[in-house]
Design a protein around this motif. Sequence first.
Motif, PDB file in Angstrom:
ATOM      1  N   GLN A   1       4.210   5.703   2.221  1.00 27.51           N
ATOM      2  CA  GLN A   1       4.820   7.038   2.175  1.00 27.51           C
ATOM      3  C   GLN A   1       4.365   7.882   3.364  1.00 27.51           C
ATOM      4  N   LYS A   2       3.146   7.639   3.845  1.00 24.54           N
ATOM      5  CA  LYS A   2       2.681   8.315   5.061  1.00 24.54           C
ATOM      6  C   LYS A   2       3.525   7.878   6.261  1.00 24.54           C
TER       7      LYS A   2
ATOM      8  N   TYR B   1       0.358   4.386  -0.528  1.00 29.71           N
ATOM      9  CA  TYR B   1      -0.116   5.571   0.192  1.00 29.71           C
ATOM     10  C   TYR B   1       0.234   5.475   1.679  1.00 29.71           C
ATOM     11  N   LYS B   2      -0.062   4.316   2.283  1.00 29.44           N
ATOM     12  CA  LYS B   2       0.230   4.147   3.712  1.00 29.44           C
ATOM     13  C   LYS B   2       1.733   4.112   3.961  1.00 29.44           C
TER      14      LYS B   2
ATOM     15  N   ASN C   1       0.862  -1.182   0.000  1.00 27.66           N
ATOM     16  CA  ASN C   1       0.000   0.000   0.000  1.00 27.66           C
ATOM     17  C   ASN C   1       0.902   1.236   0.000  1.00 27.66           C
TER      18      ASN C   1
ATOM     19  N   SER D   1       5.151   9.636  -3.001  1.00 27.27           N
ATOM     20  CA  SER D   1       4.020  10.552  -2.867  1.00 27.27           C
ATOM     21  C   SER D   1       3.414  10.865  -4.222  1.00 27.27           C
TER      22      SER D   1
ATOM     23  N   THR E   1       0.984   8.349  -5.725  1.00 27.75           N
ATOM     24  CA  THR E   1      -0.388   8.300  -5.205  1.00 27.75           C
ATOM     25  C   THR E   1      -1.305   9.300  -5.899  1.00 27.75           C
ATOM     26  N   ASN E   2      -0.759  10.156  -6.768  1.00 25.99           N
ATOM     27  CA  ASN E   2      -1.591  11.108  -7.502  1.00 25.99           C
ATOM     28  C   ASN E   2      -2.452  10.368  -8.521  1.00 25.99           C
TER      29      ASN E   2
END
Length: 854
Positions: free
Chosen positions: A458-459, A455-456, A453, A506, A509-510
């Motif tokens: 890079q967060k 997104y998770k 995942n 990041s 995720t765009n």
Amino acid sequence: MASQNEQRDFHHPYNPYPIQLDFMNALYDAIETGSIGIFESPTGTGKSLSLLCGSLTWLRDHKAKSLDISLQDVEIDPNEPDWIREYALKERKNRLLRDKTDLEEQLKKIREKELKEKQFLEREGQKPKRQKIAVSIEKGEGEDENQFVLDDYDSDDDKKHSRKPHLGLEGLSSSTKEILKKLGHRFGGDKIEGDLELPDEIKIFYCSRTHSQLTQFVNELKRIKVPPAVSLGVDELEEEIKHLSLGSRKHLCINPKVQKLGDVNEINERCLELQQSSTSQEHKCQFLPGKDDQVAVRDFRDHVLARVRDIEELGELGKKMGICPYYASRPTIKPSEIVTLPYPLLLQKSARQSLDISLKGHVVIIDEAHNLMDAISNIHSTMVTLPQIQKSHNGLETYLSKFRNRLKGSNKVYVMQLLKLLSGLILYLEEKKGEGVVEMGDLLATKGIDQVNIYKLQKYITESKLARKVEGYLDLEKRKKLKMEKGLTAETKATPTLTHIQSFLSALTNPSSEGCIFHGMTDQKEKYLKYMLLNPAHNFKSVVEEARAVILAGGTMEPMGDYKTHLFPYVAPERIKTLSCGHVIPKENLLAWSVCTGPSQRELKFTFDKRNNLDMIDDLGRAIINLCLVIPHGIVCFFPSYAYLNSVVSRWQQSSNPKSTSIWERLGQRKALFAESKNSSSVEDILREYGQAIDSGKGGLLFSVVGGKMSEGINFNDNLGRGVIMVGLPFPNSQSAEWRARLEYVEKVAADIYPASESASARSDFAKAAGRDFYENACMRAVNQSIGRAIRHQQDYAVIVLLDQRYSLPRITAKLPKWIRDSVVNGEQKPFAELMRSTGAFFRTKAAKAGALP
């Protein structure tokens, strides 16, 4: 509206030209009506002063109107006598003005004090003394590895973990606090007498590309005196323009040990490192304002507002007052009337949030906006190279082998996922050759990346501070090794390579519709993955929606159609206002030609498939030799690329036989020759020698490249640029992966908005025409920026020669700046000899006028 325009006083420091009045009136109206303005005013026409005077005049007028409106809100019984009504209104006005008057008096005292200090030092022949700054931020001997262990992390925990406040005075009872207050103690949040909590004034955010351009703008701002919005009722009390310069840590850091790092990323990393809780108190930055430094912050704020200062002067003020100007300047944003800042701080939403900048209801002016769409794309695009990915992978493995048994919860899972992802990216790039578009399906399928995942992940990298933890540990080990081997210490800090990976993740995720991913090879022969933003409108939309008005201004904004289509597609056409000003020079000071044939009557058409024709290259050389005969002093000749310039010069340096003179030698007989090279680092040296050749009477011919170091930001005024020659049209390489993706995106957007009722062939033709228009516009913006280097003031004059048959096409001519477009001579049916006669007559007339002057 016309009668109102004629009556407006813009408080211009000089007698403005008619085109400046047109510009200021159009700017005033655009701000007043909450419009999007696209304004072109050639360099040399006083654009900066027009922007300042027009916007600041509107601002003060708007403040006066707002005060009048607020006074009307006073509720008074209509049955009360007039004197009571007048008294109530007067009291209301006094209350509104009291804080403003107090602030202005406070700022006046600061100005007077600074003036006295300056006058004293000038009398004594001294320079202002800077506060002695000595800070040690070196790592201590007792530094251990524990600080690099990751804190516990739970990605599914929505609770915000915050540290418990230190129980000092905050833990006292209210009665104890009251006793301490009577004894003179102050608590955080208590207002100090004399301190003013200033409101968030409506303001102008002025943005440009570089700090040097902003400094020039601030110097113009210092010349302007605008009347106060309302009379303050105090003799000799002026309402000075309240201005703030915002900048990066690189320009505002006053910690010498941090500033000396030089690189902006290293400075950012070190600054953040010094604020970490793991950094001992003695090693933290002493200039960073804390909760107990609010008095100093307010004092700094008032000094900033007292007079207009550029970014360097703001830094000097921070040094003098011993407080970090990067952080201490933030409370000054709200009471400022005009804030100047570089592109990245305005165009990135994250940067605005970190600086507590709200654009809601304010005015945004973006200067030098001819490349705004490219700037937005570049800011939101990112690239990682194969060596960076490999270094991150190796560093993460080293970190994991050290702390594997100490990582708890989700930490080990995420670190393992990141290693898996990095391995997949390495494998993917190692197998790729050349350049091309990356299909997300292919990329994610490599080594099971699709199971991660992103997104998770890079967060997690952001919130866990993984990049700094890993780099900090590796840095410690490196310094230990150096010390053991050589007894040396070294500055090994650099931007963590994981930070680059984080930026790339990041971008992944765009939405896929907004950008595209490429693989390719850098000039250093390093394979890379690059995310490129294709839709700048989406990222700029938050600026447009928040701001009251957005103004794009530049010396060469044509062709303007791209801004409407690709930057403001969601804005109603009637909200967009455009203005293309003429030049301040009289028409007889410009001669512009589109030239279709050379001296041998050979067609000049430098298309990709024809530009290497040797006969045409030779005729080009003869054309420039002839122009050197009739154009005095300096000529700047722009080529589409460094590669083509080198190819042409190489051909000209060849002789048909040993006894003949080469074209290059014949050019050198006419003028001293200079050429910009791609690897040349000393533009100043070339320009200095070019200027010296002109001053000596020999004259100079400078070969430059569109988009190169001399095509922007350098003025070829007066004798430095009596002639500007443009060879061909600098179209970008449409076969590159990036440009193929751009054109496909533009064509897709055009096809999507085309009426569904029309035929498929009509839709296809419409889409291809949109792509061609976008492609030509990119080329012509570069042309316009280059030829705009000449003619920089009202008495200046020059000849502009466009050497390519395509410049005679109406659709190409229409994309030239208005001041050139209206004067260009179409050479489609005219021989080269007529250009020579026209150019000779132009300069003979100028010489005759100069000779007639006393």
